[in-house]
Every structure is written in structure tokens, then in C-alpha cells.
Design a protein around this motif. Structure first.
Motif, PDB file in Angstrom:
ATOM      1  N   ASN A 129       0.835  -1.197   0.000  1.00 50.34           N
ATOM      2  CA  ASN A 129       0.000   0.000   0.000  1.00 50.34           C
ATOM      3  C   ASN A 129       0.871   1.248   0.000  1.00 50.34           C
ATOM      4  OD1 ASN A 129      -2.346  -1.639   0.306  1.00 50.34           O
ATOM      5  ND2 ASN A 129      -1.857  -1.836   2.469  1.00 50.34           N
ATOM      6  N   THR A 130       0.998   1.880  -1.156  1.00 45.21           N
ATOM      7  CA  THR A 130       1.839   3.065  -1.256  1.00 45.21           C
ATOM      8  C   THR A 130       1.230   4.235  -0.505  1.00 45.21           C
ATOM      9  OG1 THR A 130       2.639   2.342  -3.411  1.00 45.21           O
ATOM     10  CG2 THR A 130       3.003   4.637  -2.843  1.00 45.21           C
ATOM     11  N   ASN A 131      -0.090   4.384  -0.614  1.00 41.64           N
ATOM     12  CA  ASN A 131      -0.771   5.495   0.035  1.00 41.64           C
ATOM     13  C   ASN A 131      -1.825   5.010   1.031  1.00 41.64           C
ATOM     14  OD1 ASN A 131       0.580   7.546  -1.303  1.00 41.64           O
ATOM     15  ND2 ASN A 131      -0.914   7.662  -2.962  1.00 41.64           N
ATOM     16  N   LEU A 132      -1.911   5.694   2.156  1.00 41.70           N
ATOM     17  CA  LEU A 132      -2.991   5.495   3.105  1.00 41.70           C
ATOM     18  C   LEU A 132      -3.713   6.833   3.246  1.00 41.70           C
ATOM     19  CD1 LEU A 132      -1.176   3.434   5.900  1.00 41.70           C
ATOM     20  CD2 LEU A 132      -2.772   2.564   4.196  1.00 41.70           C
ATOM     21  N   ILE A 138      -3.265  12.235   3.744  1.00 45.14           N
ATOM     22  CA  ILE A 138      -2.656  11.253   2.844  1.00 45.14           C
ATOM     23  C   ILE A 138      -1.242  10.942   3.338  1.00 45.14           C
ATOM     24  CG2 ILE A 138      -1.889  10.749   0.496  1.00 45.14           C
ATOM     25  CD1 ILE A 138      -4.032  12.636  -0.535  1.00 45.14           C
ATOM     26  N   MET A 139      -0.974   9.680   3.569  1.00 45.08           N
ATOM     27  CA  MET A 139       0.375   9.224   3.941  1.00 45.08           C
ATOM     28  C   MET A 139       0.951   8.446   2.766  1.00 45.08           C
ATOM     29  SD  MET A 139       1.597   6.636   7.015  1.00 45.08           S
ATOM     30  CE  MET A 139       1.920   7.921   8.228  1.00 45.08           C
ATOM     31  N   ASN A 140       2.063   8.925   2.249  1.00 45.24           N
ATOM     32  CA  ASN A 140       2.756   8.234   1.159  1.00 45.24           C
ATOM     33  C   ASN A 140       3.920   7.450   1.759  1.00 45.24           C
ATOM     34  OD1 ASN A 140       4.808   7.801  -1.021  1.00 45.24           O
ATOM     35  ND2 ASN A 140       3.206   8.759  -2.255  1.00 45.24           N
ATOM     36  N   LEU A 141       3.832   6.128   1.696  1.00 48.65           N
ATOM     37  CA  LEU A 141       4.827   5.281   2.334  1.00 48.65           C
ATOM     38  C   LEU A 141       6.106   5.170   1.524  1.00 48.65           C
ATOM     39  CD1 LEU A 141       2.356   2.493   3.472  1.00 48.65           C
ATOM     40  CD2 LEU A 141       3.399   4.255   4.897  1.00 48.65           C
ATOM     41  N   GLU A 142       6.010   5.494   0.244  1.00 48.13           N
ATOM     42  CA  GLU A 142       7.201   5.429  -0.599  1.00 48.13           C
ATOM     43  C   GLU A 142       8.100   6.637  -0.361  1.00 48.13           C
ATOM     44  OE1 GLU A 142       8.118   4.005  -5.160  1.00 48.13           O
ATOM     45  OE2 GLU A 142       6.157   4.788  -4.645  1.00 48.13           O
TER      46      GLU A 142
END
Length: 232
Positions: A129-132, A138-142
Motif C-alpha cells: 500500500n503506497t498510500n494510506l 494522505i500518507m505516502n509510504l514510498e
């Protein structure tokens, strides 16, 4: 509802029962397998979230089973933790070389086992999941970034990890023990006061959005999305 489904493959009944007992108390669903043939069949059928695999076993052995799992399309992405009584560097290199994600040497502590499993499951979740997103955040995990309604929010690493944990478990009360285990990996320098301080800093950094992270006195903390906000 179980947190995740884990298959344990070990020919030692004592180890199988110990691991199952520890993980079931942590709300994991555990399927026990007594050899690699049994393990491979159940892994293909059940598609677990994670596999715990002993190195030295009858039939093809743990290392060869791990190699087989990585070469099989249906199982190639399932995370694998290998267990062994060996502690030499060469055994670790062989295990990781065939695709194992982590390696734990027997005997191990129960807390270490659970912490390593949860850390690996979090890592896999981040990859998938790149985005939550939740309520305009918005949380961008990348890129390891956070924004609220297009405004970038600056978070320290542990605050980012805390927010990630809350976003993955909305409406669930998370104890300080759970946070200590999953975010701080039982760091002996971390106290409940330290955890409270990190939560406070996270709320402040998030502004009014931070009010969605509420304190449940005597129990821990809970992230409540707006559509589930409790009426006072």
C-alpha cells in the motif's frame, strides 16, 4: 477477528506448540504443520500472511522449501521467517539467500518473536500500500511524506510510525504495551511517559486532525475517523 494468518512448519512438536501458544495469545490465527510436505500443501491451499519455517526438517528441509516457495507464483511474495538452532553466519546467509525475509535462532524470547513478526508484516503492508488516506490526510509510504488537504506535514520518524500504526487500525484501542512492541520494538529506554510525549507531539504536528487520536484512560489510544467520531 484474527490479526493475521500464520503457518508454522516445524517437526519439533514442542516448538510448534510454543509458537502457536504465543501467537494465538496475540490474536494471530496459527496453522501448525509437522513437516515440509504438509507445510507446502497447506501453504498453497491457505495462502497465509506469513510463514515460520524451521531449517532442519524431514523431507526436503526448510531451506529447500523456502526456495520452492519463492519459485512458485502463488507463494513467492509471502514473507518467511526461518527458525534454526544454528547461529553461524553461513547458515544465515544460506537462508536469506534462498529468499527468507528474516532469521531467528532458537532459543528465542516470546517478545522478540512477536515483535519480529509484526515488524515484517508492517514492512509487507507498506510495500503493498503506497498510500494510506483518512479524512483528508494522505500518507505516502514510498516518499515517507504526510499531507492534510495538500498541506505538507513534517513528522519525526517515530511520529510517522505512530501515525502509520493508527491508520492501519482505525477504531481499535491500542495499549501502550502494543505501541511499545510495534513502534519501539521493546527499546528499554522507552517508557510510557516517552510514548505519551510522542503521541502529544504527533497530535500537535497534525493540528486539528490530531484530535482524531483520542486517549482511552487506563487502556491506551484510539484513532477515530470522522464518520465514527463519538458524540460527547
Amino acid at each position: 477477528m484474527f490479526e493475521s494468518k500464520i503457518i508454522v512448519v516445524d517437526d519439533d512438536e514442542t516448538i510448534r506448540e510454543l509458537v502457536a501458544d504465543v501467537l494465538e495469545k496475540e490474536n494471530f490465527k496459527v496453522i501448525k504443520c509437522f513437516d515440509t510436505d504438509d507445510g507446502y500443501k497447506k501453504i498453497l491451499k491457505l495462502k497465509p500472511d506469513l510463514i515460520i519455517l524451521d531449517v532442519k526438517m524431514p523431507q526436503i528441509g526448510g531451506i529447500e522449501l523456502c526456495r520452492l516457495l519463492r519459485e512458485t507464483a502463488e507463494t513467492k511474495d509471502i514473507p518467511v521467517i526461518m527458525l534454526t538452532v544454528e547461529s553461524t553466519e553461513i547458515d544465515k546467509v544460506i537462508g536469506l539467500g534462498v529468499g527468507a525475509d528474516d532469521y531467528i535462532t532458537k532459543p528465542f524470547s516470546n517478545k522478540e518473536l512477536v515483535a519480529r513478526i509484526r515488524a515484517l508484516l508492517r514492512r509487507v503492508t507498506r510495500t503493498k500500500n503506497t498510500n494510506l488516506e483518512a479524512d483528508g490526510l494522505i500518507m505516502n509510504l514510498e516518499s515517507m511524506s504526510v499531507s492534510i488537504k495538500d498541506k505538507k506535514i513534517k513528522l519525526r520518524p517515530k511520529e510517522f510510525d505512530l501515525l502509520h500504526m493508527f491508520l492501519l487500525k482505525p477504531n481499535i484501542v491500542l495499549s501502550r504495551e502494543y505501541i511499545l512492541e510495534n513502534v519501539f520494538n521493546y527499546n528499554i529506554e522507552v517508557t510510557t511517559r516517552t510514548i505519551d510525549t510522542h503521541i502529544k507531539n504527533l497530535r500537535q504536528a497534525l493540528g486539528s486532525w490530531g484530535n482524531k487520536i483520542i486517549t482511552i484512560f487506563g487502556r491506551g489510544f484510539q484513532f477515530v475517523p470522522s464518520n465514527d467520531d463519538k458524540k460527547s
